[in-house]
Design a protein around this motif. Structure first.
Motif, PDB file in Angstrom:
ATOM      1  N   VAL A  71       4.654  -6.455   2.701  1.00  0.00           N
ATOM      2  CA  VAL A  71       4.183  -7.444   1.734  1.00  0.00           C
ATOM      3  C   VAL A  71       4.532  -8.861   2.189  1.00  0.00           C
ATOM      4  CG1 VAL A  71       4.534  -8.323  -0.604  1.00  0.00           C
ATOM      5  CG2 VAL A  71       4.185  -5.881  -0.228  1.00  0.00           C
ATOM      6  N   LEU A  72       5.765  -9.056   2.662  1.00  0.00           N
ATOM      7  CA  LEU A  72       6.192 -10.375   3.112  1.00  0.00           C
ATOM      8  C   LEU A  72       5.390 -10.846   4.320  1.00  0.00           C
ATOM      9  CD1 LEU A  72      10.076 -10.082   2.707  1.00  0.00           C
ATOM     10  CD2 LEU A  72       8.472 -11.363   1.277  1.00  0.00           C
ATOM     11  N   SER A  73       4.874  -9.898   5.088  1.00  0.00           N
ATOM     12  CA  SER A  73       4.043 -10.260   6.243  1.00  0.00           C
ATOM     13  C   SER A  73       2.564 -10.336   5.884  1.00  0.00           C
ATOM     14  CB  SER A  73       4.243  -9.257   7.376  1.00  0.00           C
ATOM     15  OG  SER A  73       3.812  -7.964   6.984  1.00  0.00           O
ATOM     16  N   GLY A  74       2.259 -10.118   4.595  1.00  0.00           N
ATOM     17  CA  GLY A  74       0.869 -10.226   4.140  1.00  0.00           C
ATOM     18  C   GLY A  74       0.037  -8.991   4.367  1.00  0.00           C
ATOM     19  N   GLN A  75       0.682  -7.851   4.574  1.00  0.00           N
ATOM     20  CA  GLN A  75      -0.043  -6.607   4.814  1.00  0.00           C
ATOM     21  C   GLN A  75       0.137  -5.661   3.624  1.00  0.00           C
ATOM     22  OE1 GLN A  75      -2.007  -6.298   7.491  1.00  0.00           O
ATOM     23  NE2 GLN A  75      -1.352  -8.363   8.111  1.00  0.00           N
ATOM     24  N   PHE A  76      -0.950  -5.091   3.124  1.00  0.00           N
ATOM     25  CA  PHE A  76      -0.890  -4.218   1.964  1.00  0.00           C
ATOM     26  C   PHE A  76      -1.505  -2.847   2.246  1.00  0.00           C
ATOM     27  CE2 PHE A  76      -0.823  -8.546   0.406  1.00  0.00           C
ATOM     28  CZ  PHE A  76       0.199  -8.514  -0.524  1.00  0.00           C
TER      29      PHE A  76
END
Length: 316
Positions: A71-76
Motif C-alpha cells: 500500500v505504501l508503495s502504491g500497489q494494491f
C-alpha cells in the motif's frame, strides 16, 4: 496552531492504520482469489501455487506487513475481474467521479448557501416555506429527472458520460457539449440532498446570527441590507457551518454509488458495485482504503479552515 496540526496528523495516522487493517481483512478473508483468477476448473496444484505467489500461505501478521508495504508503495494487487493492476483500474474511473463530485459540490454549496440566506431573510413567505419542505431520496430524484428531461422532454441523456476528450491522460467530458449535458442530471441528483442540508444549516445559523446584539446595532446604524447580510451576518453564519459542509461534500465521492448506478456513470461508485457483484476483493479493499484516506484528508483541511475562520482557535 502548530500543536493542533501535529495532533490532527497523529490522529490521522492512527485512523489510517485502522482503515488499512479493515481493508486487509476484506482482502484476506472475503472471496477465493484462486476461483476468480484461475477459474473453477483449475487443479489443486495450480491453486496452491497461486496462493503461495500471493503470500496467502504465510502467517496473518506477515501478510499484513506485506500488505502495508504494498500500500505504501502504491500497489494494491491485481483485479480479479479486469486482470489489471488495481491502481490502473481505479485511476481510469477517477476522472468520472471527480468531475461528478465537483459539479455536485458546486451546485450544493452555491444553491444551499443562496437558498439558506433567502429563506432566513424571507421566512414568512410561501416560497420559503415551500423550499424548506422539499426533501426526496437520491434514487427518486434521479429517476424523476430521467423521466422528465430524458424520456418526456428529451433534452438530456439518461446515462453515460457523453463524448470524452483526453487532456494529459485525463479523460474529461467538460470540454464537449455532450459531456456537459450528460453531467447535468447526475450532478443535480448527487448534490440535491447536500443542497437541502446546507440550506437548512445556513438558515438556522443565519436566524441565530440575525438575533444577535451586534446585528441589531449594525441595523440601528443604518447599514444597507447588502452590507448587513453579506459582510456581517453571512460571515459569522459560515463559521460553525464550514465543518459540516466540508464533511458533507467529502461524502459526495463516497456516496456517489447510488447516483452512478442510476445513471450508469462510469465512476468509482459504479466500479465498487460491480466489484461487489463479481467479488473483486482487491478493488473493494483499495476502494475502502481510498475513501478512508479521503475522509481523513477532508477532516484535516476542514479543521484547519475552521481555525483560520475563527481567530479564537488560532491561539490554541
Amino acid at each position: 496552531m502548530l500543536a493542533r496540526l501535529l495532533g490532527r496528523l497523529g490522529q490521522s495516522v492512527l485512523v489510517l492504520l485502522v482503515v488499512s487493517m479493515v481493508s486487509f481483512l476484506v482482502f484476506r478473508y472475503i472471496g477465493d482469489p484462486t476461483v476468480s483468477l484461475l477459474g473453477e476448473d483449475a487443479s489443486v496444484a495450480e491453486r496452491e501455487a497461486l496462493l503461495q505467489e500471493l503470500g496467502f500461505d504465510q502467517s496473518v501478521p506477515v501478510q499484513y506487513a506485506g500488505y502495508l508495504k504494498q500500500v505504501l508503495s502504491g500497489q494494491f494487487g491485481i483485479s480479479y475481474r479486469f486482470r489489471q493492476p488495481v491502481t490502473e483500474v481505479i485511476a481510469s474511473r477517477v476522472p468520472a467521479t471527480v468531475e461528478l463530485s465537483l459539479a455536485a459540490a458546486l451546485f450544493a454549496v452555491v444553491g444551499g448557501i443562496g437558498l439558506g440566506v433567502y429563506t432566513a431573510m424571507r421566512r414568512p413567505s410561501l416560497v420559503s416555506r415551500t423550499i424548506m419542505g422539499v426533501s426526496l431520496p437520491t434514487f427518486l430524484i434521479g429517476i424523476g429527472l430521467i423521466y422528465l428531461f430524458s424520456v418526456e422532454l428529451k433534452w438530456l441523456p439518461a446515462f453515460g458520460r457523453g463524448t470524452l476528450v483526453d487532456v494529459g491522460g485525463w479523460q474529461t467530458g467538460l470540454l464537449t457539449v455532450s459531456g456537459l449535458s450528460a453531467l447535468v442530471l447526475p450532478a443535480i441528483t448527487l448534490g440535491f440532498f447536500k443542497l437541502t442540508l446546507i440550506m437548512r444549516l445556513v438558515r438556522t445559523e443565519m436566524l441565530d446570527v440575525l438575533r444577535s446584539d451586534y446585528i441589531r446595532f449594525a441595523r440601528a446604524r443604518g447599514l444597507r441590507n447588502a452590507t448587513l447580510y453579506g459582510r456581517h451576518a453571512l460571515r459569522n453564519t459560515l463559521i460553525p457551518v464550514i465543518t459540516i459542509i466540508g464533511l458533507q461534500l467529502g461524502s459526495l465521492i463516497a456516496f456517489a454509488i447510488v447516483t452512478e448506478t442510476v445513471f450508469q456513470w462510469p465512476g468509482l461508485g459504479l466500479l465498487f458495485i460491480t466489484s461487489i457483484q463479481g467479488v473483486d476483493v482487491p478493488v473493494i479493499a483499495a476502494y475502502l482504503l481510498m475513501i478512508g484516506l479521503l475522509y481523513i484528508g477532508i477532516n484535516l483541511v476542514v479543521d484547519l479552515l475552521y481555525a483560520w475562520t475563527d481567530p479564537r482557535l488560532r491561539r490554541r
